[in-house]
Design a protein around this motif. Structure first.
Motif, short mmCIF file in Angstrom:
data_model
loop_
_atom_site.label_atom_id
_atom_site.label_comp_id
_atom_site.label_asym_id
_atom_site.label_seq_id
_atom_site.Cartn_x
_atom_site.Cartn_y
_atom_site.Cartn_z
N VAL A 151 -33.24 -9.07 -29.88
CA VAL A 151 -34.57 -8.75 -29.36
C VAL A 151 -34.93 -9.69 -28.20
N LYS A 152 -34.66 -10.97 -28.39
CA LYS A 152 -34.96 -11.95 -27.34
C LYS A 152 -34.16 -11.67 -26.07
N LEU A 153 -32.87 -11.37 -26.24
CA LEU A 153 -32.03 -11.08 -25.09
C LEU A 153 -32.41 -9.76 -24.43
N THR A 154 -32.92 -8.82 -25.20
CA THR A 154 -33.38 -7.55 -24.63
C THR A 154 -34.59 -7.78 -23.73
N HIS A 155 -35.49 -8.68 -24.13
CA HIS A 155 -36.62 -9.06 -23.27
C HIS A 155 -36.10 -9.58 -21.92
N GLU A 156 -35.07 -10.43 -21.97
CA GLU A 156 -34.50 -10.99 -20.75
C GLU A 156 -33.87 -9.90 -19.88
N THR A 157 -33.18 -8.95 -20.53
CA THR A 157 -32.54 -7.86 -19.79
C THR A 157 -33.58 -6.98 -19.10
N LEU A 158 -34.65 -6.69 -19.81
CA LEU A 158 -35.73 -5.89 -19.22
C LEU A 158 -36.33 -6.59 -18.00
N TRP A 159 -36.53 -7.90 -18.09
CA TRP A 159 -37.09 -8.62 -16.96
C TRP A 159 -36.10 -8.68 -15.81
N THR A 160 -34.80 -8.78 -16.10
CA THR A 160 -33.78 -8.71 -15.05
C THR A 160 -33.87 -7.39 -14.30
N LEU A 161 -33.99 -6.30 -15.05
CA LEU A 161 -34.14 -4.97 -14.45
C LEU A 161 -35.38 -4.91 -13.56
N LEU A 162 -36.52 -5.37 -14.06
CA LEU A 162 -37.77 -5.30 -13.30
C LEU A 162 -37.76 -6.20 -12.07
N GLU A 163 -37.15 -7.37 -12.20
CA GLU A 163 -37.07 -8.29 -11.05
C GLU A 163 -36.27 -7.67 -9.92
N ARG A 164 -35.14 -7.04 -10.26
CA ARG A 164 -34.30 -6.45 -9.21
C ARG A 164 -35.00 -5.25 -8.56
N VAL A 165 -35.69 -4.47 -9.35
CA VAL A 165 -36.37 -3.28 -8.81
C VAL A 165 -37.54 -3.67 -7.93
N PHE A 180 -38.56 -6.94 -6.75
CA PHE A 180 -38.55 -8.10 -5.86
C PHE A 180 -37.28 -8.24 -5.03
N GLU A 181 -36.48 -7.19 -4.99
CA GLU A 181 -35.26 -7.23 -4.19
C GLU A 181 -35.22 -5.99 -3.32
N ASP A 182 -34.86 -6.18 -2.06
CA ASP A 182 -34.76 -5.07 -1.11
C ASP A 182 -33.35 -5.00 -0.55
N SER A 183 -32.99 -3.80 -0.11
CA SER A 183 -31.66 -3.61 0.46
C SER A 183 -31.76 -2.63 1.63
N LEU A 227 -46.05 -9.39 -13.05
CA LEU A 227 -45.89 -8.64 -11.80
C LEU A 227 -47.11 -8.83 -10.90
N ALA A 228 -48.30 -8.78 -11.51
CA ALA A 228 -49.52 -8.96 -10.72
C ALA A 228 -49.55 -10.35 -10.09
N GLU A 229 -49.11 -11.34 -10.83
CA GLU A 229 -49.05 -12.71 -10.31
C GLU A 229 -48.09 -12.81 -9.13
N LYS A 230 -46.95 -12.12 -9.26
CA LYS A 230 -45.98 -12.14 -8.16
C LYS A 230 -46.53 -11.43 -6.93
N PHE A 231 -47.29 -10.34 -7.17
CA PHE A 231 -47.88 -9.59 -6.06
C PHE A 231 -49.09 -10.29 -5.46
N GLY A 232 -49.59 -11.32 -6.16
CA GLY A 232 -50.79 -12.00 -5.72
C GLY A 232 -52.05 -11.20 -5.97
N LYS A 233 -52.03 -10.40 -7.05
CA LYS A 233 -53.18 -9.57 -7.39
C LYS A 233 -53.63 -9.86 -8.81
N ASN A 234 -54.78 -9.29 -9.15
CA ASN A 234 -55.28 -9.36 -10.52
C ASN A 234 -54.62 -8.24 -11.33
#
Length: 322
Positions: A241-255, A257-260, A301-308
């Motif tokens: 369960v803990k590692l699944t949380h990390e995997t989900l955040w890896t997915l969201l970070e790449r989608v 906060f990363e551009d190509s 995500l809101a914190e990263k975007f600088g929003k509420n």
């Protein structure tokens, strides 16, 4: 013991070799000819041969035998005796390269009509299914077997990249579409160790593959990983369960906060919007662990975007209403 294992691996290799038919000369030449055109343009996406043909589930004896043989060889890759594991590894890697090379010729060419596409695709389905089904062998070491499967997918990707020199086209090949599909299905299996192994491979691929592959499967991966959270919340496998949380955040970070430069803007925005909608929808999920994950993630995500956080939610709700 080692002698018996070594003999078994040699027998499996012989069986597997006998199951892979030699292509006719004209077909082999055609594949080579097709590979010559792969750098020309991107029209292959519109061609009929670029589609993933559906194959029936009623496998005959040779295909069942192929699946069992591949399972045995992948299982043998975790043996401590390096002579046995290396032998199994060499032959299974050769098999993956074989299918990926033929896959490139059949599916990435701008030529529209190619023979034996269905037959090749049928065998390839059994190869990928056999790879992922090794997660269900309870005797396996989860880390070792998931690392072995990841390395095989990585070898397939490297082989295709050498031929096509284009990571975007490579990730559209049916072989890698099948890998994504089978990993998602493994997340819904009953056994926790199957879920754990699928999550392991998925995390490695999310870190390794280009954004085009991740965008294409992002929502499906999100849903399958959330299912692991829901299903194993009250189980003993807390680390999964803990590692699944990390995997989900890896997915969201790449989608998010990363551009190509290889990915068009519409595809990027579509993937991000679908995930944001899913996160907002999950705020009212009947499952506590999903609600908490959604709330924490939207906050990050809101914190990263600088929003509420409420601003982000209201923007998505407005799109729902439209």
């Amino acid at each position: 013991n080692d002698f018996i294992r070594r003999s078994c691996v040699q027998l499996l290799v012989l069986i597997l070799t006998s199951l892979i038919e030699r292509e006719q000369r004209e077909i082999t030449d055609k594949v080579k000819y097709n590979l010559f055109f792969t750098k020309s343009n991107d029209v292959f996406r519109q061609k009929e041969t670029a589609k993933l043909y559906k194959c029936g589930k009623n496998a005959d004896i040779p295909e069942k035998l192929m699946r069992t043989t591949i399972q045995g060889l992948i299982y043998s890759m975790q043996f401590e005796d390096s002579s046995i594991s290396n032998d199994a590894c060499f032959h299974i890697e050769a098999l993956i390269r074989h299918f990926v090379i033929v896959d490139c010729g059949f599916y990435v060419s701008p030529m529209s009509e190619l023979p034996f596409v269905n037959d090749h695709n049928s065998k390839m389905v059994y190869v990928v299914e056999a790879m992922i089904s090794t997660f269900g062998l309870q005797e396996c070491n989860i880390d070792k077997i998931s690392a072995a499967v990841f390395n095989l997918v990585k070898i397939g990707y490297e082989t295709a990249t050498l031929l096509l020199e284009n990571g975007v086209k490579v990730t559209k090949l049916p072989f890698f579409v099948l890998v994504a599909r089978e990993l998602q299905q493994a997340c819904y299996e009953r056994s926790w160790y199957v879920k754990s192994a699928a999550r392991n491979v998925m995390k490695k691929l999310l870190e390794y593959f280009p954004l085009t592959w991740i965008y294409e499967h992002s929502l499906s991966f999100y849903k399958s990983l959330l299912y692991i959270l829901r299903d194993l919340e009250n189980e003993v496998s807390f680390s999964t369960v803990k590692l699944t949380h990390e995997t989900l955040w890896t997915l969201l970070e790449r989608v998010f906060f990363e551009d190509s430069a290889e990915v068009n803007l519409q595809e990027t925005l579509s993937s991000r919007e679908s995930l944001l909608k899913a996160l907002v929808r999950d705020i009212i999920s009947p499952f506590k662990i999903v609600r908490e994950f959604s709330q924490r993630t939207l906050g990050r995500l809101a914190e990263k975007f600088g929003k509420n956080t409420s601003e982000v939610i209201l923007q998505i709700v407005a799109k729902f209403e439209n």
